[in-house]
Design a protein around this motif. Structure first.
Motif, PDB file in Angstrom:
ATOM      1  N   GLY A 106       0.806  -1.222   0.000  1.00 25.19           N
ATOM      2  CA  GLY A 106       0.000   0.000   0.000  1.00 25.19           C
ATOM      3  C   GLY A 106       0.831   1.260   0.000  1.00 25.19           C
ATOM      4  N   THR A 107       2.003   1.208   0.603  1.00 27.56           N
ATOM      5  CA  THR A 107       2.870   2.387   0.640  1.00 27.56           C
ATOM      6  C   THR A 107       4.301   1.986   0.325  1.00 27.56           C
ATOM      7  OG1 THR A 107       1.470   3.301   2.375  1.00 27.56           O
ATOM      8  CG2 THR A 107       3.555   4.405   1.980  1.00 27.56           C
ATOM      9  N   PRO A 108       4.593   1.645  -0.920  1.00 25.06           N
ATOM     10  CA  PRO A 108       5.966   1.299  -1.277  1.00 25.06           C
ATOM     11  C   PRO A 108       6.834   2.549  -1.362  1.00 25.06           C
ATOM     12  CG  PRO A 108       4.587   1.289  -3.231  1.00 25.06           C
ATOM     13  CD  PRO A 108       3.677   1.552  -2.067  1.00 25.06           C
ATOM     14  N   ILE A 109       8.045   2.470  -0.824  1.00 28.13           N
ATOM     15  CA  ILE A 109       8.964   3.604  -0.890  1.00 28.13           C
ATOM     16  C   ILE A 109      10.376   3.112  -1.190  1.00 28.13           C
ATOM     17  CG2 ILE A 109       7.637   4.977   0.784  1.00 28.13           C
ATOM     18  CD1 ILE A 109       9.971   4.313   2.785  1.00 28.13           C
ATOM     19  N   PRO A 110      11.213   3.949  -1.808  1.00 23.91           N
ATOM     20  CA  PRO A 110      12.641   3.636  -1.889  1.00 23.91           C
ATOM     21  C   PRO A 110      13.242   3.781  -0.496  1.00 23.91           C
ATOM     22  CG  PRO A 110      11.986   5.282  -3.523  1.00 23.91           C
ATOM     23  CD  PRO A 110      10.869   5.175  -2.539  1.00 23.91           C
ATOM     24  N   ALA A 146      19.978 -10.138   4.341  1.00 24.17           N
ATOM     25  CA  ALA A 146      20.289  -9.258   3.213  1.00 24.17           C
ATOM     26  C   ALA A 146      19.854  -9.895   1.900  1.00 24.17           C
ATOM     27  CB  ALA A 146      21.782  -8.940   3.185  1.00 24.17           C
ATOM     28  N   THR A 147      20.098 -11.186   1.749  1.00 23.09           N
ATOM     29  CA  THR A 147      19.714 -11.889   0.524  1.00 23.09           C
ATOM     30  C   THR A 147      18.208 -11.880   0.328  1.00 23.09           C
ATOM     31  OG1 THR A 147      21.666 -13.313   0.565  1.00 23.09           O
ATOM     32  CG2 THR A 147      19.739 -14.144  -0.619  1.00 23.09           C
ATOM     33  N   ALA A 148      17.464 -12.178   1.399  1.00 24.45           N
ATOM     34  CA  ALA A 148      16.003 -12.164   1.315  1.00 24.45           C
ATOM     35  C   ALA A 148      15.491 -10.776   0.956  1.00 24.45           C
ATOM     36  CB  ALA A 148      15.397 -12.635   2.629  1.00 24.45           C
ATOM     37  N   THR A 149      16.117  -9.758   1.513  1.00 25.60           N
ATOM     38  CA  THR A 149      15.698  -8.383   1.245  1.00 25.60           C
ATOM     39  C   THR A 149      15.986  -7.994  -0.199  1.00 25.60           C
ATOM     40  OG1 THR A 149      16.103  -7.799   3.556  1.00 25.60           O
ATOM     41  CG2 THR A 149      15.953  -5.983   1.972  1.00 25.60           C
ATOM     42  N   GLU A 150      17.155  -8.391  -0.704  1.00 25.42           N
ATOM     43  CA  GLU A 150      17.484  -8.100  -2.100  1.00 25.42           C
ATOM     44  C   GLU A 150      16.493  -8.782  -3.043  1.00 25.42           C
ATOM     45  OE1 GLU A 150      21.516  -9.229  -2.796  1.00 25.42           O
ATOM     46  OE2 GLU A 150      22.303  -7.942  -1.204  1.00 25.42           O
ATOM     47  N   ALA A 151      16.136 -10.036  -2.738  1.00 25.28           N
ATOM     48  CA  ALA A 151      15.203 -10.762  -3.593  1.00 25.28           C
ATOM     49  C   ALA A 151      13.816 -10.131  -3.541  1.00 25.28           C
ATOM     50  CB  ALA A 151      15.142 -12.222  -3.163  1.00 25.28           C
ATOM     51  N   LYS A 152      13.395  -9.698  -2.363  1.00 24.11           N
ATOM     52  CA  LYS A 152      12.111  -9.002  -2.223  1.00 24.11           C
ATOM     53  C   LYS A 152      12.102  -7.741  -3.071  1.00 24.11           C
ATOM     54  CE  LYS A 152      11.773  -6.021   0.910  1.00 24.11           C
ATOM     55  NZ  LYS A 152      11.801  -5.306   2.215  1.00 24.11           N
ATOM     56  N   THR A 153      13.187  -6.974  -2.979  1.00 19.85           N
ATOM     57  CA  THR A 153      13.275  -5.728  -3.733  1.00 19.85           C
ATOM     58  C   THR A 153      13.254  -5.996  -5.241  1.00 19.85           C
ATOM     59  OG1 THR A 153      14.478  -4.616  -1.964  1.00 19.85           O
ATOM     60  CG2 THR A 153      14.713  -3.702  -4.181  1.00 19.85           C
ATOM     61  N   GLN A 154      13.952  -7.045  -5.667  1.00 22.45           N
ATOM     62  CA  GLN A 154      13.931  -7.400  -7.093  1.00 22.45           C
ATOM     63  C   GLN A 154      12.500  -7.668  -7.550  1.00 22.45           C
ATOM     64  OE1 GLN A 154      16.404 -10.765  -8.163  1.00 22.45           O
ATOM     65  NE2 GLN A 154      15.339 -11.042 -10.113  1.00 22.45           N
ATOM     66  N   ALA A 155      11.748  -8.427  -6.756  1.00 24.65           N
ATOM     67  CA  ALA A 155      10.361  -8.743  -7.121  1.00 24.65           C
ATOM     68  C   ALA A 155       9.504  -7.487  -7.178  1.00 24.65           C
ATOM     69  CB  ALA A 155       9.777  -9.731  -6.122  1.00 24.65           C
ATOM     70  N   ILE A 156       9.668  -6.594  -6.215  1.00 25.62           N
ATOM     71  CA  ILE A 156       8.863  -5.371  -6.184  1.00 25.62           C
ATOM     72  C   ILE A 156       9.157  -4.502  -7.398  1.00 25.62           C
ATOM     73  CG2 ILE A 156       8.517  -3.203  -4.928  1.00 25.62           C
ATOM     74  CD1 ILE A 156       8.899  -4.802  -2.339  1.00 25.62           C
ATOM     75  N   PRO A 162       8.584   1.704  -8.259  1.00 27.20           N
ATOM     76  CA  PRO A 162       9.916   2.281  -8.060  1.00 27.20           C
ATOM     77  C   PRO A 162      10.249   2.363  -6.577  1.00 27.20           C
ATOM     78  CG  PRO A 162       8.334   4.018  -8.454  1.00 27.20           C
ATOM     79  CD  PRO A 162       7.563   2.729  -8.589  1.00 27.20           C
ATOM     80  N   SER A 163      10.347   1.209  -5.936  1.00 29.83           N
ATOM     81  CA  SER A 163      10.550   1.188  -4.486  1.00 29.83           C
ATOM     82  C   SER A 163      11.349  -0.049  -4.100  1.00 29.83           C
ATOM     83  CB  SER A 163       9.201   1.167  -3.770  1.00 29.83           C
ATOM     84  OG  SER A 163       8.502  -0.023  -4.104  1.00 29.83           O
ATOM     85  N   THR A 164      11.750  -0.099  -2.838  1.00 28.38           N
ATOM     86  CA  THR A 164      12.502  -1.234  -2.326  1.00 28.38           C
ATOM     87  C   THR A 164      11.710  -2.028  -1.292  1.00 28.38           C
ATOM     88  OG1 THR A 164      13.525   0.180  -0.657  1.00 28.38           O
ATOM     89  CG2 THR A 164      14.719  -0.114  -2.731  1.00 28.38           C
ATOM     90  N   GLY A 165      10.593  -1.503  -0.852  1.00 31.86           N
ATOM     91  CA  GLY A 165       9.777  -2.159   0.165  1.00 31.86           C
ATOM     92  C   GLY A 165       8.810  -1.161   0.764  1.00 31.86           C
ATOM     93  N   THR A 166       8.352  -1.433   1.982  1.00 32.55           N
ATOM     94  CA  THR A 166       7.517  -0.478   2.708  1.00 32.55           C
ATOM     95  C   THR A 166       8.246  -0.115   4.000  1.00 32.55           C
ATOM     96  OG1 THR A 166       6.216  -1.841   4.247  1.00 32.55           O
ATOM     97  CG2 THR A 166       5.594  -1.912   1.894  1.00 32.55           C
ATOM     98  N   PRO A 167       7.796   0.925   4.699  1.00 32.93           N
ATOM     99  CA  PRO A 167       8.509   1.344   5.910  1.00 32.93           C
ATOM    100  C   PRO A 167       8.455   0.338   7.059  1.00 32.93           C
ATOM    101  CG  PRO A 167       7.118   3.118   5.069  1.00 32.93           C
ATOM    102  CD  PRO A 167       6.724   1.882   4.335  1.00 32.93           C
ATOM    103  N   THR A 168       7.596  -0.677   6.970  1.00 33.54           N
ATOM    104  CA  THR A 168       7.391  -1.564   8.111  1.00 33.54           C
ATOM    105  C   THR A 168       7.678  -3.029   7.808  1.00 33.54           C
ATOM    106  OG1 THR A 168       5.030  -1.610   7.500  1.00 33.54           O
ATOM    107  CG2 THR A 168       5.684  -0.062   9.216  1.00 33.54           C
TER     108      THR A 168
END
Length: 219
Positions: A106-110, A146-156, A162-168
């Motif tokens: 709902g609130t994706p941000i870089p 870090a690996t899980a986060t990078e893969a999540k960001t790739q999917a998003i 144009p974001s890396t995830g959400t604030p939470t």
């Protein structure tokens, strides 16, 4: 190993609110950014609980601990919160690595967005729970996050956001407490590679169609 999650509900504010519970037959090594049970240590269970998008409690760890007690969970565990219906969890497995993701975009941000670009009330949340069937050393656990986060960001980003995830966003990675120690958890390591693929597949599968739990309520 980490058992498949049980979907159940708790009664709060005259509503039945969904939650997921993972249990392990024995204590597991874990690393997590969860409000309850975060850090590195031994964990016996993981709880992922839906809360309203308007959630503004300043004691999420205490709130999650109360939920755990109500569910009969004892010993050390990890607790996560999300504004989406955890019943919409997506599971993926790759080379023995298990991943479960509840995805709210709902609130994706870089990650490095300037303060003005961050919403006053962060909503959304991508929660990832992963089990790796080999003992990871401390550094490898950190690398696995870090690996899980990078893969999540790739999917998003592949979803066109144009974001890396959400604030939470939060993550929990668990593994056996014994056996030969694996020193690496990066995306080209023995266990980091399937972890990355499974996380990417889970987040990518959900896409942008997840409806906030509060939006499902009548009225």
């Amino acid at each position: 190993m980490l058992n498949e999650p049980l979907l159940t509900a708790r009664r709060e504010d005259e509503r039945d609110i969904p939650l997921l519970i993972w249990r392990s037959g024995r204590p597991l090594r874990a690393i997590s950014s969860a409000p309850l049970g975060g850090g590195i240590g031994v964990r016996r269970w993981v709880l992922n609980a839906t809360v309203p998008m308007s959630y503004d409690r300043d004691d999420p760890a205490d709130h999650l601990a109360a939920m755990a007690r109500e569910c009969g969970l004892d010993g050390p565990g990890a607790g996560l919160l999300t504004g989406v219906d955890v019943g919409e969890v997506v599971a993926r497995t790759d080379t023995g690595v298990q991943v479960w993701a509840t995805v709210g975009l709902g609130t994706p941000i870089p990650a490095a967005a300037p303060p003005a670009a961050v919403p006053a009330q962060p909503v959304g949340t991508v929660n990832i729970v992963a089990y790796v069937p080999a003992r990871l050393g401390d550094a490898a656990l950190v690398n696995a996050v870090a690996t899980a986060t990078e893969a999540k960001t790739q999917a998003i980003m592949e979803l066109g956001l144009p974001s890396t995830g959400t604030p939470t966003d939060a993550v929990a990675v668990l593994c056996p407490p014994d056996g030969p120690v694996c020193a690496y958890g990066g995306p080209r390591s023995t266990w980091g590679a399937p972890l990355a693929r499974a996380v990417h597949a889970a987040v990518r599968a959900v896409g942008t169609e997840t409806v906030p739990w509060s939006d499902r309520l009548p009225g």
